[in-house]
Design an enzyme around this catalytic site. Structure first.
Site, mmCIF file in Angstrom:
data_model
loop_
_atom_site.group_PDB
_atom_site.id
_atom_site.type_symbol
_atom_site.label_atom_id
_atom_site.label_comp_id
_atom_site.label_asym_id
_atom_site.label_seq_id
_atom_site.Cartn_x
_atom_site.Cartn_y
_atom_site.Cartn_z
ATOM 1 N N SER A 11 16.912 -34.070 -59.915
ATOM 2 C CA SER A 11 15.203 -34.378 -59.812
ATOM 3 C C SER A 11 15.016 -35.747 -59.580
ATOM 4 O O SER A 11 13.845 -36.468 -59.428
ATOM 5 C CB SER A 11 14.316 -33.488 -60.536
ATOM 6 O OG SER A 11 14.440 -32.041 -60.637
ATOM 7 N N LYS A 19 8.881 -35.045 -71.626
ATOM 8 C CA LYS A 19 9.327 -35.765 -70.163
ATOM 9 C C LYS A 19 7.963 -35.036 -69.748
ATOM 10 O O LYS A 19 6.670 -34.945 -70.622
ATOM 11 C CB LYS A 19 9.718 -34.867 -69.088
ATOM 12 C CG LYS A 19 11.478 -34.836 -69.842
ATOM 13 C CD LYS A 19 12.120 -34.337 -69.264
ATOM 14 C CE LYS A 19 13.421 -34.324 -69.301
ATOM 15 N NZ LYS A 19 14.139 -33.364 -68.805
ATOM 16 N N HIS A 43 18.747 -26.578 -57.520
ATOM 17 C CA HIS A 43 18.438 -25.340 -58.119
ATOM 18 C C HIS A 43 17.737 -24.470 -57.791
ATOM 19 O O HIS A 43 18.362 -22.823 -57.987
ATOM 20 C CB HIS A 43 17.353 -25.186 -58.449
ATOM 21 C CG HIS A 43 16.831 -27.409 -59.618
ATOM 22 N ND1 HIS A 43 16.231 -28.227 -58.963
ATOM 23 C CD2 HIS A 43 16.969 -27.545 -60.624
ATOM 24 C CE1 HIS A 43 16.060 -28.938 -60.431
ATOM 25 N NE2 HIS A 43 17.022 -28.214 -61.130
ATOM 26 N N ARG A 56 26.271 -29.567 -63.166
ATOM 27 C CA ARG A 56 27.177 -30.169 -61.725
ATOM 28 C C ARG A 56 28.633 -30.583 -62.453
ATOM 29 O O ARG A 56 29.211 -30.541 -61.369
ATOM 30 C CB ARG A 56 25.967 -30.746 -61.202
ATOM 31 C CG ARG A 56 25.090 -30.188 -61.127
ATOM 32 C CD ARG A 56 23.615 -31.915 -60.974
ATOM 33 N NE ARG A 56 23.547 -32.041 -62.387
ATOM 34 C CZ ARG A 56 22.637 -33.119 -62.853
ATOM 35 N NH1 ARG A 56 21.549 -33.033 -61.696
ATOM 36 N NH2 ARG A 56 22.272 -32.980 -64.470
HETATM 37 O O1 PNS Z 1 15.653 -28.875 -66.483
HETATM 38 P P1 PNS Z 1 16.331 -29.159 -68.146
HETATM 39 O O2 PNS Z 1 14.807 -30.265 -68.562
HETATM 40 O O3 PNS Z 1 17.147 -30.149 -68.521
HETATM 41 O O4 PNS Z 1 15.600 -28.147 -69.415
HETATM 42 C C1 PNS Z 1 15.646 -28.328 -70.305
HETATM 43 C C2 PNS Z 1 14.826 -26.811 -71.500
HETATM 44 C C3 PNS Z 1 13.930 -26.834 -70.792
HETATM 45 C C4 PNS Z 1 16.382 -26.177 -71.223
HETATM 46 C C5 PNS Z 1 15.025 -27.171 -72.736
HETATM 47 O O5 PNS Z 1 14.438 -28.241 -73.306
HETATM 48 C C6 PNS Z 1 14.420 -26.203 -73.763
HETATM 49 O O6 PNS Z 1 15.196 -25.126 -73.597
HETATM 50 N N1 PNS Z 1 13.263 -26.707 -74.358
HETATM 51 C C7 PNS Z 1 12.936 -25.365 -74.707
HETATM 52 C C8 PNS Z 1 12.683 -25.051 -76.706
HETATM 53 C C9 PNS Z 1 14.248 -25.528 -76.999
HETATM 54 O O7 PNS Z 1 14.229 -24.087 -77.168
HETATM 55 N N2 PNS Z 1 14.410 -25.843 -77.934
HETATM 56 C C10 PNS Z 1 16.046 -25.552 -78.499
HETATM 57 C C11 PNS Z 1 16.973 -26.224 -77.200
HETATM 58 S S1 PNS Z 1 18.356 -26.473 -77.820
#
Ligand code: PNS
Length: 167
Positions: free
Chosen positions: A130, A43, A19, A92
């Site tokens: 993570s 989560k 990150h 990645r």
């Molecule tokens: O580190 P992660 O868990 O892969 O991150 C996921 C994240 C936070 C980027 C994604 O879940 C998100 O943007 N959530 C916010 C809600 C939202 O906008 N959902 C629609 C996205 S397509």
């Protein structure tokens, strides 16, 4: 002059060197980078949002154009509020691509003015996540070079395991 603001959203439970590598790369190409921790994730995180905010702030304090926040709700709404024109995400390996592409398309459907920019972390972090970091820590494995030392210590403390020296 137009300032390009990007959001780097994620769960960061905990933040890893992968990150941080991506944050550094993003900070070099965007005028401002907002690292944004999702508050109401599906989560069940090991660390609270406040703990993750503090961890990320400690790791990024040396970069003037990086700030760390948390957000709720839709990413596109938060990005609009912050005046951001881009979302930064790391890829990645090919295995990340499908999930990332789906999110990027959906975000574009929700707001066609918001661009998703993918960057690759250093190759040394291409297998780092993570989830694996939490698993290795819980089983007493060494995390040398994978997370900053203070996060390693916080992980051990949270999981109640003693650190193991690398072989
Ligand atoms: O580190 P992660 O868990 O892969 O991150 C996921 C994240 C936070 C980027 C994604 O879940 C998100 O943007 N959530 C916010 C809600 C939202 O906008 N959902 C629609 C996205 S397509």
């Amino acid at each position: 002059m137009k300032r390009v603001i990007a959001i780097y959203p994620g769960t960061f439970d905990p933040p890893t060197n992968g990150h941080l590598d991506l944050i550094l790369r993003g900070a070099k190409i965007f005028d401002e980078l907002v690292v944004a921790i999702l508050r109401n994730s599906e989560k069940s995180p090991l660390f609270t949002v406040d703990e993750r905010l503090e961890m990320l702030r400690e790791c990024t304090s040396q970069w003037e154009n990086v700030r760390v926040e948390s957000f709720d709700g839709l990413l596109v709404d938060y990005a609009r509020e912050r005046g951001a024109s881009a979302v930064l995400r790391g890829i990645r390996a090919v295995s990340d691509y499908e999930y990332e592409l789906q999110m990027a398309w959906m975000n574009r459907k929700l707001d066609s003015t918001l661009e998703t920019v993918f960057m690759m972390p250093a190759g040394a972090y291409s297998y780092l996540s993570s989830k694996l970091v939490r698993e290795i820590a819980s089983l007493g494995g060494a995390l040398t070079g994978l997370v900053p030392a203070h996060i390693d210590a916080q992980l051990r403390a949270r999981l109640g395991v003693a650190p193991m020296a690398p072989k």
